[in-house]
Design an enzyme around this catalytic site. Sequence first.
Site, PDB file in Angstrom:
ATOM      1  N   THR A   1      -2.286 -10.188 -10.509  1.00 20.45           N
ATOM      2  CA  THR A   1      -3.662 -10.585 -10.784  1.00 20.45           C
ATOM      3  C   THR A   1      -4.249  -9.865 -11.983  1.00 20.45           C
ATOM      4  O   THR A   1      -4.991 -10.446 -12.777  1.00 20.45           O
ATOM      5  CB  THR A   1      -4.519 -10.287  -9.532  1.00 20.45           C
TER       6      THR A   1
ATOM      7  N   LYS B   1      -0.406  -0.592   0.773  1.00 20.30           N
ATOM      8  CA  LYS B   1      -1.473  -1.587   0.776  1.00 20.30           C
ATOM      9  C   LYS B   1      -1.825  -1.883   2.229  1.00 20.30           C
ATOM     10  O   LYS B   1      -1.021  -2.446   2.960  1.00 20.30           O
ATOM     11  CB  LYS B   1      -1.013  -2.854   0.049  1.00 20.30           C
TER      12      LYS B   1
ATOM     13  N   THR C   1      -0.478  -6.355  -6.694  1.00 17.77           N
ATOM     14  CA  THR C   1      -0.697  -5.384  -5.624  1.00 17.77           C
ATOM     15  C   THR C   1       0.260  -5.570  -4.443  1.00 17.77           C
ATOM     16  O   THR C   1       0.508  -4.636  -3.700  1.00 17.77           O
ATOM     17  CB  THR C   1      -2.143  -5.489  -5.092  1.00 17.77           C
ATOM     18  N   ASP C   2       0.795  -6.779  -4.291  1.00 15.29           N
ATOM     19  CA  ASP C   2       1.586  -7.093  -3.092  1.00 15.29           C
ATOM     20  C   ASP C   2       2.710  -6.093  -2.839  1.00 15.29           C
ATOM     21  O   ASP C   2       2.929  -5.665  -1.705  1.00 15.29           O
ATOM     22  CB  ASP C   2       2.203  -8.488  -3.209  1.00 15.29           C
TER      23      ASP C   2
HETATM   24  N1  LIG Z   1       0.271 -11.806  -5.321  1.00 15.08           N
HETATM   25  C1  LIG Z   1      -0.246 -10.956  -6.385  1.00 15.08           C
HETATM   26  C2  LIG Z   1      -1.458 -10.244  -5.932  1.00 15.08           C
HETATM   27  C3  LIG Z   1      -2.062  -9.250  -6.863  1.00 15.08           C
HETATM   28  O1  LIG Z   1      -1.710  -9.084  -7.999  1.00 15.08           O
HETATM   29  O2  LIG Z   1      -2.960  -8.562  -6.396  1.00 15.08           O
HETATM   30  C4  LIG Z   1       0.837  -9.996  -6.806  1.00 15.08           C
HETATM   31  O3  LIG Z   1       1.147  -9.085  -6.116  1.00 15.08           O
HETATM   32  O4  LIG Z   1       1.374 -10.151  -7.841  1.00 15.08           O
END
Ligand SMILES: N[C@@H](CC(=O)O)C(=O)O
Lengths: 415, 415
Positions: free
Chosen positions: B83, B236, B159-160
């Site tokens: 993101t 997370k 973040t995943d």
């Molecule tokens: N699905 C995304 C979510 C994010 O970036 O927060 C990722 O981990 O790439």
Amino acid sequence: MELELGDRIAVTKEGVRREGVLMPSVSGHVVIKMESGYNAGFDPERSAVELVAKGKAPMVPTPPPLPRREGLAKVSILSTGGTIASKVDYRTGAVTSRFSAEEIISSIPELLEIANYDGRVIYNILSENMKAEYWQVLAKAVASEIEKGADGVIVTHGTDTMTYTAAALSFMIKTPVPIVLVGSQRSSDRPSSDAAMNAVSAAAVATSDIGEVTVVMHGTDSDDYALVHRGTRVRKMHTSRRDAFRSINCHPIARVNYRNRDIEVLGEYRRRGEAALEVREKLEPRCALVKYFPGAEPDILDYYIRSGYRGIVLEGTGLGHVASDWIGSISSATEAGIPVVITSQCLRGRVCDRVYDTGRDILAAGGIEGGDILPEVALVKLMWALANAPTVDEAKRIMMAPLAGEISASTPTTV
Amino acid sequence: MELELGDRIAVTKEGVRREGVLMPSVSGHVVIKMESGYNAGFDPERSAVELVAKGKAPMVPTPPPLPRREGLAKVSILSTGGTIASKVDYRTGAVTSRFSAEEIISSIPELLEIANYDGRVIYNILSENMKAEYWQVLAKAVASEIEKGADGVIVTHGTDTMTYTAAALSFMIKTPVPIVLVGSQRSSDRPSSDAAMNAVSAAAVATSDIGEVTVVMHGTDSDDYALVHRGTRVRKMHTSRRDAFRSINCHPIARVNYRNRDIEVLGEYRRRGEAALEVREKLEPRCALVKYFPGAEPDILDYYIRSGYRGIVLEGTGLGHVASDWIGSISSATEAGIPVVITSQCLRGRVCDRVYDTGRDILAAGGIEGGDILPEVALVKLMWALANAPTVDEAKRIMMAPLAGEISASTPTTV
Ligand SMILES: N[C@@H](CC(=O)O)C(=O)O
Ligand SMILES: N[C@@H](CC(=O)O)C(=O)O
């Protein structure tokens, strides 16, 4: 030399000598209770055993029959094992590891002020050995106590898998009276034991107005209050702290002040008497919980498909994701009539597969969004839904709607 | 009709019409960015597409070359996707989803007060698609920036799976300078985006004295401070909250006050310059993380053994348990030279397999206690240990001792 349970013995293995009280054992090992409060087991073929002192068995005099007081509620205590069921043995050094209501109550006299009790041993296992068919037996036992007139039922249980059993009872039983799961993180021969406070708080809830399946355990690391968690919303979040159990994605239902046993309500609940007793204990045990990790091969999912599993809960990342190369296997499962329910390894928050490409692909492949359900609870619910719905499609619909408070349309942001 | 990226288009599928800006797509789908800020993808074969208005491409003017200020530290920004890398595109409606340092910095001018930047795109993926070989490429890219004289490196990341990548970099790189992973939970076209504050805080840490691999993300749901987590101790813990990242079983290293960018130290850390740069990026990718659940069949473990996996991390219950009927499979794995590392699905606290029978049986079968390591981190560490140790026994020893702060001899009770 004739050793008897309760004897003080010494076991020497590879040069190390340990003393303790001889405990019962189902494994064929020699098990002793040591000063530290911990048990140790030894292979009798590979250790030397000697008697130190005869035990003064019977170490616990048969307790007097429980006093019955007029006007108190009737609570059934069903024991399944775990640390809390080892209470009396451990404290006294006595050797029966069978719980009896008489024993637990004589060691926690406060309980007598709250209710009159009947006790039954259903299992005597560590809860890591629980499984679906044991939940079914337990559900029927709980129901039969209610039918016989219990005003509340307490299930003593190991803490390890209490989350899963609480969820199972929640889905299987519609109950008019409180059904309270309680355990202890530390056995009662340890000064820091949480067994007494948890048991007393459980009795307070079992005689209260909260007509739901709940878990009652320490709320803090002190002996100030216990929390009353909804059976489908609670998780063991610490290996050893007394306040390990936490409500996830919702507020606890209430807290019990240990000093005066007052119950302070914190959230909504179903009241005693609102529901009529109904037990639907069928389960489809061939369901699996699969935790995704980066680089995990899609063949991991295929393994469950080809092994004949009937339902799969995926613990994905973030909002409920797996790598793109898993999408094909999710499709295969869907085509084979195996629901794939998506949950998140974050545990807190809710799955939403409409935000990122990966999520949309998962939905297109037939993945079922689990909302804010816990992965462990989703597994148990899927077992229930597959066994109780007439079709797989109906089971999928059941997975998306709340059945026992396990999902909500929006998750409060403060939990 | 010739559609170009950036055009405003309408897609109609099954009677539902949606408008948005045409985005790039690698899947062959038509992807539009909608008003809500979310993207939606459509199968072009099953949807009708029409032009609403031509885009004014190029929508983002090529930003001017970055100003360089004398006396500021040199920070490299490596982008991997997620993101946070969608920032500029999403806000402007522009269509390149490629991050460039120029773009991110022009959108967050505060960054310019902190350092001079060089930027490189390493990947542009959602982090659920990360895997071991990508971690290796990333580690080498980070090291090459350090060799070229970077005073700190920022890795922007989804973040995943940031937990896993942070652990991988922690084990693979001994670093003399800060290596900071940062992401965002909400894309920067949403008013509540955490991207700017996280990026600024990451830059503050990248120019600080903290010579470790860290994760820097919001500490609360407000824009007050960010937390600096050790790369091997962070997880997370919420699907969507901005403060989803939490240190587990240890205190965060520091917090960054967003207002004045002051860093308040909360725990021990390795200082800038203490270690010399060393990269050992070898990994054994054939390792698996297996979460135990009640009733899980031991054949699940056998599957990994017969499929040629080289190492297994079990996420057991409580202090680190599985059902007794798994013990045989743990023995088989051990005999086949496949280490089985025991962690807990409680996440908090530490594994101790010497308390209960089940645990002792697991140890006797060769299970390796993971202490207070996170299951996800144990998986990555096992990949590293198996590839870098000369023997499996040595890899097992590595698993039991701290390598990058991921295990401690005793877990603080206040975390
Ligand atoms: N699905 C995304 C979510 C994010 O970036 O927060 C990722 O981990 O790439
Ligand atoms: N391993 C035990 C732990 C406990 O009772 O707390 C069990 O779950 O049965």
